[in-house]
Design a protein around this motif. Structure first.
Motif: not given
Length: 120
Positions: A96, A9, A22, A114-115, A6-7, A20
């Motif tokens: 997620y 965030g 994935c 990713t937060q 993931e990216s 987001l």
């Protein structure tokens, strides 16, 4: 083996947007049946949006994100997206990406997360 990365965030103010991504690789999962989950501190993981079966256009959204979030996939089906609009502090969580072997199986492949942090 299935790998999900993931990216996208980050921190945003209420009312803002994030997308987001994935990146998925491997062969043991169905690209028609992927989804997004989230887990906030002290809470259970919950489904945000997922494909019940992309091949027939079936998707599921949590009531709390309907009309604000949109799940989509790249034409090559190797990248899953979650467009998040009108974010609010209750959307703060670790997000997620998830995959499964078929659309009738439970999700059992997970990314590292990713937060997303939304401030008021």
């Amino acid at each position: 083996q299935v790998q999900l990365v993931e990216s996208g965030g980050g921190s945003v103010q209420a009312g803002g947007s994030l997308r987001l991504s994935c990146a998925a690789s491997g062969s043991a999962y169905s690209s028609n049946c992927m989804g997004w989950f989230r887990q906030a501190p002290g809470k259970e993981r919950e489904a945000v949006a997922y494909y019940l079966d992309l091949s027939v256009g079936l998707t599921h959204y949590a009531d709390s994100v309907k009309g604000r979030f949109t799940i989509s996939q790249s034409n090559a089906k190797n990248t899953l997206y979650l467009q998040m609009n009108t974010l609010n502090p209750e959307d703060t969580a670790m997000y997620y990406c998830a995959a499964r072997a078929t659309c009738v199986r439970p999700f059992h492949y997970w990314g590292q997360g990713t937060q997303v942090t939304v401030s008021s």
